[in-house]
Scaffold this motif. Structure first.
Motif, mmCIF file in Angstrom:
data_model
loop_
_atom_site.group_PDB
_atom_site.id
_atom_site.type_symbol
_atom_site.label_atom_id
_atom_site.label_comp_id
_atom_site.label_asym_id
_atom_site.label_seq_id
_atom_site.Cartn_x
_atom_site.Cartn_y
_atom_site.Cartn_z
ATOM 1 N N PHE A 148 0.824 -1.210 0.000
ATOM 2 C CA PHE A 148 0.000 0.000 0.000
ATOM 3 C C PHE A 148 0.857 1.259 0.000
ATOM 4 C CE2 PHE A 148 -3.383 -2.858 1.361
ATOM 5 C CZ PHE A 148 -4.487 -2.327 0.712
ATOM 6 N N ALA A 149 2.123 1.124 0.368
ATOM 7 C CA ALA A 149 3.028 2.282 0.330
ATOM 8 C C ALA A 149 3.219 2.809 -1.088
ATOM 9 C CB ALA A 149 4.378 1.907 0.943
ATOM 10 N N LEU A 150 2.838 2.024 -2.098
ATOM 11 C CA LEU A 150 2.923 2.495 -3.483
ATOM 12 C C LEU A 150 1.974 3.651 -3.757
ATOM 13 C CD1 LEU A 150 3.197 -0.931 -5.369
ATOM 14 C CD2 LEU A 150 5.006 0.760 -4.950
ATOM 15 N N LEU A 151 1.079 3.985 -2.812
ATOM 16 C CA LEU A 151 0.253 5.184 -2.970
ATOM 17 C C LEU A 151 1.122 6.441 -3.042
ATOM 18 C CD1 LEU A 151 -2.662 4.344 -0.479
ATOM 19 C CD2 LEU A 151 -2.848 4.547 -2.962
ATOM 20 N N GLY A 152 2.376 6.329 -2.584
ATOM 21 C CA GLY A 152 3.279 7.485 -2.653
ATOM 22 C C GLY A 152 4.015 7.607 -3.968
ATOM 23 N N VAL A 153 3.655 6.806 -4.997
ATOM 24 C CA VAL A 153 4.372 6.892 -6.270
ATOM 25 C C VAL A 153 4.161 8.241 -6.946
ATOM 26 C CG1 VAL A 153 2.505 5.901 -7.668
ATOM 27 C CG2 VAL A 153 4.891 5.580 -8.373
ATOM 28 N N GLY A 154 3.005 8.840 -6.718
ATOM 29 C CA GLY A 154 2.748 10.166 -7.286
ATOM 30 C C GLY A 154 3.677 11.204 -6.710
ATOM 31 N N VAL A 155 3.963 11.093 -5.395
ATOM 32 C CA VAL A 155 4.892 12.028 -4.765
ATOM 33 C C VAL A 155 6.287 11.836 -5.360
ATOM 34 C CG1 VAL A 155 5.948 12.701 -2.578
ATOM 35 C CG2 VAL A 155 3.530 12.056 -2.657
ATOM 36 N N VAL A 156 6.668 10.587 -5.612
ATOM 37 C CA VAL A 156 7.981 10.330 -6.227
ATOM 38 C C VAL A 156 8.074 10.992 -7.586
ATOM 39 C CG1 VAL A 156 9.496 8.528 -7.127
ATOM 40 C CG2 VAL A 156 8.278 8.172 -4.959
ATOM 41 N N ALA A 157 7.041 10.833 -8.409
ATOM 42 C CA ALA A 157 7.066 11.389 -9.761
ATOM 43 C C ALA A 157 7.124 12.912 -9.734
ATOM 44 C CB ALA A 157 5.841 10.908 -10.536
ATOM 45 N N GLU A 158 6.278 13.549 -8.899
ATOM 46 C CA GLU A 158 6.223 15.012 -8.876
ATOM 47 C C GLU A 158 7.472 15.608 -8.229
ATOM 48 O OE1 GLU A 158 2.583 16.358 -7.185
ATOM 49 O OE2 GLU A 158 1.399 15.754 -8.937
ATOM 50 N N THR A 159 8.075 14.888 -7.290
ATOM 51 C CA THR A 159 9.316 15.400 -6.700
ATOM 52 C C THR A 159 10.477 15.272 -7.693
ATOM 53 O OG1 THR A 159 8.538 14.731 -4.507
ATOM 54 C CG2 THR A 159 10.883 15.203 -4.730
ATOM 55 N N ALA A 160 10.470 14.172 -8.414
ATOM 56 C CA ALA A 160 11.562 13.944 -9.379
ATOM 57 C C ALA A 160 11.526 14.946 -10.527
ATOM 58 C CB ALA A 160 11.490 12.522 -9.917
ATOM 59 N N ASP A 161 10.329 15.353 -10.962
ATOM 60 C CA ASP A 161 10.275 16.294 -12.099
ATOM 61 C C ASP A 161 10.316 17.744 -11.647
ATOM 62 O OD1 ASP A 161 7.766 16.940 -11.139
ATOM 63 O OD2 ASP A 161 6.661 15.904 -12.738
ATOM 64 N N TRP B 153 0.545 14.598 -2.587
ATOM 65 C CA TRP B 153 0.628 14.248 -1.168
ATOM 66 C C TRP B 153 -0.741 13.902 -0.595
ATOM 67 C CZ3 TRP B 153 4.075 12.796 2.308
ATOM 68 C CH2 TRP B 153 5.415 12.999 2.043
ATOM 69 N N ARG B 154 -1.801 14.415 -1.194
ATOM 70 C CA ARG B 154 -3.143 14.117 -0.671
ATOM 71 C C ARG B 154 -3.505 12.639 -0.853
ATOM 72 N NH1 ARG B 154 -6.337 18.942 -3.675
ATOM 73 N NH2 ARG B 154 -5.103 18.063 -5.398
ATOM 74 N N TYR B 155 -2.822 11.963 -1.793
ATOM 75 C CA TYR B 155 -3.117 10.543 -2.010
ATOM 76 C C TYR B 155 -2.569 9.651 -0.892
ATOM 77 C CZ TYR B 155 -4.664 11.698 -6.705
ATOM 78 O OH TYR B 155 -5.361 12.218 -7.784
ATOM 79 N N LEU B 156 -1.788 10.257 -0.007
ATOM 80 C CA LEU B 156 -1.274 9.462 1.104
ATOM 81 C C LEU B 156 -2.231 9.420 2.296
ATOM 82 C CD1 LEU B 156 2.540 10.296 1.134
ATOM 83 C CD2 LEU B 156 1.370 8.312 0.201
ATOM 84 N N PHE B 157 -3.308 10.228 2.257
ATOM 85 C CA PHE B 157 -4.319 10.108 3.324
ATOM 86 C C PHE B 157 -4.936 8.706 3.367
ATOM 87 C CE2 PHE B 157 -4.546 14.870 3.413
ATOM 88 C CZ PHE B 157 -4.327 15.016 4.769
ATOM 89 N N PRO B 158 -5.293 8.093 2.226
ATOM 90 C CA PRO B 158 -5.771 6.693 2.295
ATOM 91 C C PRO B 158 -4.745 5.741 2.889
ATOM 92 C CG PRO B 158 -6.394 7.670 0.211
ATOM 93 C CD PRO B 158 -5.484 8.642 0.878
ATOM 94 N N LEU B 159 -3.444 6.042 2.705
ATOM 95 C CA LEU B 159 -2.422 5.200 3.324
ATOM 96 C C LEU B 159 -2.524 5.266 4.850
ATOM 97 C CD1 LEU B 159 0.094 3.417 2.759
ATOM 98 C CD2 LEU B 159 1.478 5.487 3.062
ATOM 99 N N VAL B 160 -2.801 6.456 5.361
ATOM 100 C CA VAL B 160 -3.006 6.579 6.812
ATOM 101 C C VAL B 160 -4.254 5.807 7.229
ATOM 102 C CG1 VAL B 160 -3.256 8.196 8.723
ATOM 103 C CG2 VAL B 160 -1.900 8.846 6.730
#
Length: 391
Positions: free
Chosen positions: A25-38, A95-102
């Motif tokens: 479920f930690a893969l919900l942070g993939v969007g943060v990885v992409a936006e931070t990398a670009d 970062w808002r997509y990490l609320f479901p992770l919580v």
């Protein structure tokens, strides 16, 4: 394995997803990885650091919970919620997509009323954070509902696995109880079968010994009776093992007359009312067998009267005074008073025969009473519920 607070009593629940099943479920942070990398999220170092912390805290919640350490898991959960909220308020976007992770972490670490309360509070926090960034109603509803539903689904999943484990444990215990009950029933049947038969064989063997010299012909007849009784006992034991035997009342009365006569006890049988049938006949047959066996073993009587009704049977003898039969200590407070029926003088079974008989009748709604008579002797009475008319 399940978290410690959800583990069934035997520690062998069914196999739900373990920590490895929830870490993805930690893969919900993939969007943060992409936006931070670009370069969308700046400063990048803060986003990277916070994402690493969030993933580590989430992994800590999962691993600590499944290892049975709830308090550290709750601390990690609170820290995870704080990091995600602060970063979502700071950056918004992915970062808002990490609320479901919580929410998933809440469903894993909490249970009962706590998970509902915390999920509700987290849902409100998610909605407020997204709304404060100027989002419309749709994103607010999407993120808040996603947070609440993911946590609820995970909590429900783990609860269902726990319930399945409890059901399996209950089924195992019920099976063990059924086996124990069947063993008790079989032991009771063997006692009822062999106790009476062996008493008859002993009485007749004593008669053979007495008659062997002065009346060989009569001794031979008694020996033939011993052989017949032994063969009948073998047949009854085989039938009991296969589960088909039913103790018929008329057959038991005939055997009782023969056994009492061999023991030198005069027997009188009275019938009143309609003859018992079906299950009542079988149960009253067991009463005759057990009661007559106890008269032969313990009473020292010279005369016995047996009264048979449609749902009642009474066995009365003129045996020894009550002092010869002190009540057993473990039956002092029961309706079954001291008598020859309670087998108080029997050092071998300690009254197990009558207790087993009482259990048989109790299952059919009946009961047994036994005790000394004012004029001397003893009386055993068994009563069953009146038979309901058919048709």
């Amino acid at each position: 394995m399940l978290p410690a607070h959800l583990t069934p009593l035997d520690g062998k629940p069914p196999r739900p997803p373990g920590p490895a099943g929830f870490l993805p479920f930690a893969l919900l942070g993939v969007g943060v990885v992409a936006e931070t990398a670009d370069g969308t999220l700046r400063p990048a170092w803060l986003s990277w650091t916070a994402l690493a912390a969030a993933c580590a805290l989430y992994a800590g919640v999962v691993v600590l919970t499944f290892r049975g350490r709830p308090r550290p898991a709750w601390i990690a959960l609170a820290a995870l919620a704080a990091v995600v909220t602060l970063m979502a308020a700071r950056y918004g976007a992915s970062w808002r997509y990490l609320f479901p992770l919580v929410g998933v972490a809440c469903g894993i670490a909490l249970y009962g009323r706590a998970v509902r309360v915390v999920l509700a509070a987290l849902t409100v926090l998610t909605a407020a954070t997204v709304w404060a960034q100027g989002a419309s109603v749709e994103p607010v509803m999407a993120f808040s509902w996603g947070t609440f539903s993911t946590g609820l689904v995970v909590a429900t999943l783990l609860h269902l696995y726990a319930v399945i484990g409890e059901l399996r444990e209950t089924r195992r215990r019920l099976a063990e109880a059924a086996v124990a009950e069947e063993r008790l029933r079989f032991a009771r049947d063997l006692h009822d079968l062999l106790g009476h038969t062996l008493s008859v064989i002993v009485v007749k063997a004593e008669a053979v010994r007495r008659l062997a010299r002065r009346d060989p012909a009569q001794a031979e007849r008694q020996a033939g009776d011993i052989e017949a009784v032994g063969r009948q006992a073998l047949t009854e034991v085989r039938e009991a093992v296969t589960g088909y035997r039913r103790a018929g009342l008329l057959g038991e009365l005939a055997r009782a007359r023969d056994a009492l006569a061999a023991a030198g006890i005069e027997a009188t049988v009275h019938h009143s009312g309609p003859a018992p049938v079906g299950e009542q006949e079988a149960l009253l047959g067991w009463v005759v067998r057990e009661g007559v066996t106890n008269v032969i073993r313990h009473s020292g009587a010279t005369r016995v009267e047996i009264e048979v009704g449609a749902d009642t049977i009474r066995i009365r003898d003129d045996g020894r005074p009550a002092a010869a039969h002190p009540p057993p200590a473990n039956q002092a407070d029961t309706p079954m008073r001291a008598s020859q029926g309670t087998e108080p003088a029997d050092p071998v079974n300690g009254g197990s025969g009558l207790r087993g008989l009482a259990e048989r009748l109790a299952r059919a709604g009946g009961h047994i009473q036994a005790g000394p008579l004012p004029q001397g002797g003893y009386e055993l009475t068994a009563r069953l519920p009146p038979r309901r008319p058919t048709g």
